[in-house]
Design a protein around this motif. Structure first.
Motif, mmCIF file in Angstrom:
data_model
loop_
_atom_site.group_PDB
_atom_site.id
_atom_site.type_symbol
_atom_site.label_atom_id
_atom_site.label_comp_id
_atom_site.label_asym_id
_atom_site.label_seq_id
_atom_site.Cartn_x
_atom_site.Cartn_y
_atom_site.Cartn_z
ATOM 1 N N THR A 151 1.150 -5.182 -3.677
ATOM 2 C CA THR A 151 2.064 -5.477 -2.673
ATOM 3 C C THR A 151 3.618 -5.004 -2.940
ATOM 4 N N ARG A 152 4.132 -5.010 -4.070
ATOM 5 C CA ARG A 152 5.585 -4.745 -4.189
ATOM 6 C C ARG A 152 5.273 -2.549 -3.184
ATOM 7 N N LEU A 153 4.183 -2.139 -2.821
ATOM 8 C CA LEU A 153 4.306 -0.882 -2.024
ATOM 9 C C LEU A 153 4.418 -1.473 -1.132
ATOM 10 N N GLN A 154 3.683 -2.011 -0.059
ATOM 11 C CA GLN A 154 3.459 -2.697 0.829
ATOM 12 C C GLN A 154 5.234 -3.379 1.841
ATOM 13 N N GLU A 155 4.947 -4.268 0.578
ATOM 14 C CA GLU A 155 6.754 -4.637 1.345
ATOM 15 C C GLU A 155 7.595 -3.451 1.626
ATOM 16 N N CYS A 156 7.569 -2.519 0.177
ATOM 17 C CA CYS A 156 8.861 -1.162 0.726
ATOM 18 C C CYS A 156 8.050 -0.731 1.739
ATOM 19 N N GLY A 157 6.902 -0.356 2.004
ATOM 20 C CA GLY A 157 6.523 0.407 3.601
ATOM 21 C C GLY A 157 7.466 -0.569 4.447
#
Length: 143
Positions: free
Chosen positions: A64-70
């Protein structure tokens, strides 16, 4: 000369001596030992499941954090491109909705404007960006 196997075999002779009550107790002990082993296995499986759930939860949080960063990077790039093409704030708003796949009719409902007005805004966006269709718009705005 033939020997009697039942007398010379210690297992057969022990079975003959052991009473039925003792045999029953031995079976009970065997069953209890098996039940204990099964209980230990069940507890180990439960601990493994608990551990795997924790790992799965951490992986989902990380994803989820990686998707938010992306998503943030894409949004920043989108905003930079909107500024590069001198889009107004209203045009940026409409451009984002078009970019995310919202139909003109849905955009009109969300923004409380006529569908024709949405079409005009989109045409102005296309003119500013020198594109002729949504596919080229999406490619250019996300580049």
């Amino acid at each position: 000369m033939r020997k009697d196997l039942s007398l010379n075999n210690p297992i057969n002779s022990a079975n003959a001596i052991i009473s039925p009550v003792v045999k029953q107790r031995i079976r009970l002990v065997e069953v209890m030992a098996n039940a204990g082993l099964l209980l230990l296995i069940a507890l180990q499986v439960k601990m493994n499941i608990f551990s795997l759930r924790k790992v799965n939860k951490r992986l989902k949080e990380t994803e989820t954090r990686l998707q938010e960063c992306g998503q943030l990077k894409r949004n920043e790039k989108f905003r930079e491109n909107c500024q590069q093409f001198n889009l107004t704030s209203r045009e940026q708003e409409i451009a984002f909705l078009v970019y995310t796949g919202v139909t003109y009719k849905e955009i009109a409902k969300q923004l409380f404007i006529a569908e024709r007005t949405v079409s005009k805004h989109v045409q102005h966006i296309f003119d500013k960006m020198s594109v002729s269709n949504k596919a080229k718009f999406i490619y250019k705005i996300s580049a």
